[in-house]
Design an enzyme around this catalytic site. Sequence first.
Site, PDB file in Angstrom:
ATOM      1  N   ASP A   1     -15.699  48.182 -25.857  1.00 10.12           N
ATOM      2  CA  ASP A   1     -14.715  47.263 -25.284  1.00 10.12           C
ATOM      3  C   ASP A   1     -13.328  47.427 -25.890  1.00 10.12           C
ATOM      4  O   ASP A   1     -12.331  47.472 -25.169  1.00 10.12           O
ATOM      5  CB  ASP A   1     -15.174  45.809 -25.452  1.00 10.12           C
TER       6      ASP A   1
ATOM      7  N   ARG B   1     -14.317  35.861 -38.328  1.00 12.93           N
ATOM      8  CA  ARG B   1     -13.249  35.750 -37.329  1.00 12.93           C
ATOM      9  C   ARG B   1     -11.945  35.178 -37.864  1.00 12.93           C
ATOM     10  O   ARG B   1     -10.879  35.731 -37.599  1.00 12.93           O
ATOM     11  CB  ARG B   1     -13.724  34.963 -36.106  1.00 12.93           C
TER      12      ARG B   1
ATOM     13  N   SER C   1     -25.414  44.347 -28.110  1.00 17.30           N
ATOM     14  CA  SER C   1     -24.080  44.053 -28.608  1.00 17.30           C
ATOM     15  C   SER C   1     -24.263  43.620 -30.055  1.00 17.30           C
ATOM     16  O   SER C   1     -25.027  42.698 -30.346  1.00 17.30           O
ATOM     17  CB  SER C   1     -23.448  42.940 -27.777  1.00 17.30           C
TER      18      SER C   1
HETATM   19  N1  ARG Z   1     -23.750  34.041 -31.694  1.00 16.01           N
HETATM   20  C1  ARG Z   1     -23.064  34.421 -32.900  1.00 16.01           C
HETATM   21  C2  ARG Z   1     -21.847  33.560 -33.109  1.00 16.01           C
HETATM   22  O1  ARG Z   1     -21.390  32.942 -32.202  1.00 16.01           O
HETATM   23  C3  ARG Z   1     -22.725  35.892 -32.922  1.00 16.01           C
HETATM   24  C4  ARG Z   1     -21.720  36.354 -31.923  1.00 16.01           C
HETATM   25  C5  ARG Z   1     -21.455  37.830 -31.915  1.00 16.01           C
HETATM   26  N2  ARG Z   1     -22.640  38.516 -31.557  1.00 16.01           N
HETATM   27  C6  ARG Z   1     -22.715  39.768 -31.116  1.00 16.01           C
HETATM   28  N3  ARG Z   1     -23.900  40.212 -30.942  1.00 16.01           N
HETATM   29  N4  ARG Z   1     -21.708  40.500 -30.827  1.00 16.01           N
HETATM   30  O2  ARG Z   1     -21.328  33.507 -34.204  1.00 16.01           O
END
Ligand code: ARG
Length: 402
Positions: free
Chosen positions: A14, A94, A174
């Site tokens: 992506d 993040r 992913s």
């Molecule tokens: N569900 C998790 C969160 O919201 C991980 C998100 C990212 N997951 C991924 N497989 N790219 O923190």
Amino acid sequence: MSNKVVLAYSGGLDTSVAIRWLKERYDMDVITLTVDIGNVADLEAIRQKALTTGAIKALVADAKESFVNSFVFPSLQADACYEGQYPLATALGRPLIAQLLVDTAKKEGATAVAHGCTGKGNDQVRFDVSVAALAPELKVIAPAREWNMTREQTIEYAQTHNIPVPITKTSPYSIDENLWGKSIECGVLEDPWNEPPKDVFTWTKSLEESPNEPSYLEIGFDRGIPVSLDGEKLDGVTLVQRIHKLAGAHGIGRIDHVENRLVGIKSREIYEAPAAIVLLKTHQALEDLVLSKEQLRFKAKVASEYADLIYNGLWFTGFCQDLTAYVASTQRYITGTVRVKLFKGNCQIVGRKSPYSLYDYSLATYDKGDIFDQSASPGFIHIWGLPVRTQARVQPPFRQKG
Ligand code: ARG
């Protein structure tokens, strides 16, 4: 001269497509920023890929230390675990990446930042809200949220633009990973009835393959921060990496979570978080020894609030700052050592000690040396039971049949 945008770049499908798409759609010059918060295989290869895909500049940042010390450890001190299951690895990364994007945008004179999140997940919220808190003047662009391509179409776009495709159509997970854990979703995992296939797990051994002999490990804490393993002082990053390896080899840290996303969707996520599981468990075991009953009970409520706010992208808020200060205050005596036995997927606490322990042998023992005054108990029980007797006299208590 066109405007510049700083793109958080993982080297995956992506964000690689995004480099080209940002140029085509917004006529922006793309500067990529790849942040290493653990488990980035080859930074230099990712940097080169960004440049050959069309970035005007490709930057990399090693942020492992800040990640562990400023995000992971405060969260560990809080015992934060979303819905009691997910140690929040992705969610904690993040705000740090957002902060680095903002700093880079300022340095490079960019007018926007960009990330590869879709419009269905939590990560878009975490990025957008964090950037808005730190630099409201910056525009945030999320190409994958705008371009409306399916995964297949994204792969096609990549192929027609000569962008190397890192995943094949038959292995469509992913994945997001950092020092604190690995998050895996998509493909067969989207049906919660499907057992995760073997290839999902790369950090942890299956129970069948894990050793038949246990390992013991002593983790030393100083004011709620893990500082040593088996007596050896270690920096945070090394300590987390060592536990990761050892616990992963014993099959510890696999999590299968049907979780509640902020955007209202239930999603099935597989996590591998061996170090997080061991550290959260040992940290809590030490707290059980050192904190009072009231401190423990209140802190558990704070832990759940803290986990929610991390999950929901609210790191850069006054609420987070206040809870962090409260948590730090609770940690002033969380110093000591916890011994664990790692065996067949289990991390069992087998010993704990602290100079500030509230466990008093002479009060707890049933052997010689008991100083607990049992003759004081009837008086205590008399007062304790007073409201019960008063109520039962006028309002007969409910009785089960039989
Ligand atoms: N569900 C998790 C969160 O919201 C991980 C998100 C990212 N997951 C991924 N497989 N790219 O923190």
